[in-house]
Design an enzyme around this catalytic site. Structure first.
Site, PDB file in Angstrom:
ATOM      1  N   ASP A 270       0.880  -1.158   0.000  1.00 51.46           N
ATOM      2  CA  ASP A 270       0.000   0.000   0.000  1.00 51.46           C
ATOM      3  C   ASP A 270       0.928   1.221   0.000  1.00 51.46           C
ATOM      4  O   ASP A 270       2.107   1.115   0.353  1.00 51.46           O
ATOM      5  CB  ASP A 270      -0.882  -0.039   1.250  1.00 51.46           C
ATOM      6  CG  ASP A 270      -1.783   1.174   1.378  1.00 51.46           C
ATOM      7  OD1 ASP A 270      -2.342   1.627   0.364  1.00 51.46           O
ATOM      8  OD2 ASP A 270      -1.916   1.693   2.513  1.00 51.46           O
TER       9      ASP A 270
ATOM     10  N   ASP B 114       0.057   5.071   1.016  1.00 54.20           N
ATOM     11  CA  ASP B 114      -0.093   6.018   2.122  1.00 54.20           C
ATOM     12  C   ASP B 114      -0.134   5.283   3.460  1.00 54.20           C
ATOM     13  O   ASP B 114      -0.959   4.398   3.675  1.00 54.20           O
ATOM     14  CB  ASP B 114      -1.366   6.855   1.944  1.00 54.20           C
ATOM     15  CG  ASP B 114      -1.348   7.641   0.632  1.00 54.20           C
ATOM     16  OD1 ASP B 114      -0.253   7.970   0.152  1.00 54.20           O
ATOM     17  OD2 ASP B 114      -2.435   7.920   0.093  1.00 54.20           O
TER      18      ASP B 114
ATOM     19  N   ASP C 139       0.737   9.268   5.975  1.00 49.93           N
ATOM     20  CA  ASP C 139      -0.651   9.404   5.544  1.00 49.93           C
ATOM     21  C   ASP C 139      -1.183  10.756   6.000  1.00 49.93           C
ATOM     22  O   ASP C 139      -0.589  11.412   6.863  1.00 49.93           O
ATOM     23  CB  ASP C 139      -1.486   8.272   6.145  1.00 49.93           C
ATOM     24  CG  ASP C 139      -2.773   8.024   5.368  1.00 49.93           C
ATOM     25  OD1 ASP C 139      -3.051   8.762   4.395  1.00 49.93           O
ATOM     26  OD2 ASP C 139      -3.501   7.092   5.740  1.00 49.93           O
ATOM     27  N   SER C 140      -2.305  11.163   5.416  1.00 50.73           N
ATOM     28  CA  SER C 140      -2.954  12.403   5.834  1.00 50.73           C
ATOM     29  C   SER C 140      -4.454  12.256   5.627  1.00 50.73           C
ATOM     30  O   SER C 140      -4.890  11.826   4.552  1.00 50.73           O
ATOM     31  CB  SER C 140      -2.436  13.583   5.006  1.00 50.73           C
ATOM     32  OG  SER C 140      -3.245  14.725   5.229  1.00 50.73           O
TER      33      SER C 140
ATOM     34  N   ALA D 139      -6.275  14.594   5.169  1.00 53.63           N
ATOM     35  CA  ALA D 139      -6.585  15.620   4.170  1.00 53.63           C
ATOM     36  C   ALA D 139      -6.073  15.214   2.783  1.00 53.63           C
ATOM     37  O   ALA D 139      -6.130  15.998   1.846  1.00 53.63           O
ATOM     38  CB  ALA D 139      -5.977  16.954   4.576  1.00 53.63           C
TER      39      ALA D 139
ATOM     40  N   CYS E  13      -6.571   2.843  -7.669  1.00 56.57           N
ATOM     41  CA  CYS E  13      -8.007   2.967  -7.905  1.00 56.57           C
ATOM     42  C   CYS E  13      -8.348   4.445  -7.840  1.00 56.57           C
ATOM     43  O   CYS E  13      -8.128   5.074  -6.804  1.00 56.57           O
ATOM     44  CB  CYS E  13      -8.787   2.186  -6.843  1.00 56.57           C
ATOM     45  SG  CYS E  13     -10.558   2.542  -6.898  1.00 56.57           S
TER      46      CYS E  13
ATOM     47  N   HIS F 270     -11.351   5.707  -8.014  1.00 55.31           N
ATOM     48  CA  HIS F 270     -12.776   5.865  -7.719  1.00 55.31           C
ATOM     49  C   HIS F 270     -13.043   6.261  -6.275  1.00 55.31           C
ATOM     50  O   HIS F 270     -12.199   6.076  -5.404  1.00 55.31           O
ATOM     51  CB  HIS F 270     -13.511   4.552  -8.029  1.00 55.31           C
ATOM     52  CG  HIS F 270     -13.283   4.081  -9.430  1.00 55.31           C
ATOM     53  ND1 HIS F 270     -12.501   2.987  -9.726  1.00 55.31           N
ATOM     54  CD2 HIS F 270     -13.706   4.585 -10.619  1.00 55.31           C
ATOM     55  CE1 HIS F 270     -12.467   2.822 -11.041  1.00 55.31           C
ATOM     56  NE2 HIS F 270     -13.168   3.777 -11.599  1.00 55.31           N
TER      57      HIS F 270
ATOM     58  N   LYS G 203      -9.925  -1.123  -2.799  1.00 55.89           N
ATOM     59  CA  LYS G 203      -9.755  -2.028  -1.666  1.00 55.89           C
ATOM     60  C   LYS G 203     -10.815  -1.704  -0.606  1.00 55.89           C
ATOM     61  O   LYS G 203     -11.107  -0.534  -0.410  1.00 55.89           O
ATOM     62  CB  LYS G 203      -8.346  -1.866  -1.072  1.00 55.89           C
ATOM     63  CG  LYS G 203      -7.231  -2.237  -2.027  1.00 55.89           C
ATOM     64  CD  LYS G 203      -5.854  -1.953  -1.451  1.00 55.89           C
ATOM     65  CE  LYS G 203      -5.609  -0.468  -1.306  1.00 55.89           C
ATOM     66  NZ  LYS G 203      -4.287  -0.127  -0.772  1.00 55.89           N
TER      67      LYS G 203
END
Length: 192
Positions: free
Chosen positions: A10, A12, A18-19, A21, A92, A94, A104
């Site tokens: 993965d 982030d 990670d965030s 935002a 992805c 979407h 996922k």
């Protein structure tokens, strides 16, 4: 289908911070400490790295595909500084309500990786920081690996009893990389 030395990550929370935002620009892409070196360690043993990442910020209009390309260019440039590289990136685009097959915890991204490499995913590690990563891994027979960076600590605290039965848990990507490469003969390491 061929056998391949492959680890799926993965993005982030595993490779970069990670965030909530979203990571919306190259300047917001900040590596998790020692994650570039962890990827370099895997690479030294001839292990290809594929990334499988949900990027719903595209659907939400937070950034464009061109910006995402620049973020990934920044990631590869950062990795190159320590002789590390990601072989392929699958994402992805979407949103959660788009009912796609690639977001996922659905396994669509992992199936794309299987087709791309013409390989079975059984027992290939998929390293993530969320329950959705682990569920996607389990759906295609990957070895689910949870790291406690990003949302990983929260995932461990909230879902420890619900993780897929064969899930491995590590503090970070470097801890996983050291464990995983320890099964390789040192002679198989590639000279850098």
């Amino acid at each position: 289908m061929q056998t391949i030395s492959l680890v799926i990550l993965d993005r982030d929370g595993v490779i970069n911070e990670d965030s909530d935002a979203y990571i919306k620009s190259p300047s917001e892409w900040i590596p998790v400490p020692h994650s570039p070196e962890a990827i370099a360690l895997l690479n030294r043993f001839g292990i290809k790295i594929a990334v499988a990442t949900n990027q719903s910020g595209l659907a939400r209009g937070f950034y464009s595909e061109a910006t995402l390309d620049l973020i990934h260019y920044t990631m590869q440039e950062t990795l190159a500084k320590v002789n590390a590289a990601i072989d392929s990136i699958f994402y992805c685009p979407h949103g959660p309500d788009d009912d796609c097959i690639c977001r996922k915890p659905k396994p669509g991204l992992l199936k794309q990786i299987s087709q791309f490499y013409q390989c079975q995913l059984k027992d290939i590690p998929f390293v993530g920081d969320s329950m959705r990563d682990l569920e996607a891994a389990a759906a295609v027979g990957c070895l689910p690996v949870l790291v406690k960076t990003g949302k990983g600590n929260h995932t461990w605290e909230k879902y420890a009893s619900q993780l897929p039965s064969n899930t491995l848990v590590f503090d970070n990507l470097m801890a996983f990389a050291k464990y995983y490469t320890s099964k390789y003969d040192e002679k198989s390491a590639l000279l850098v």
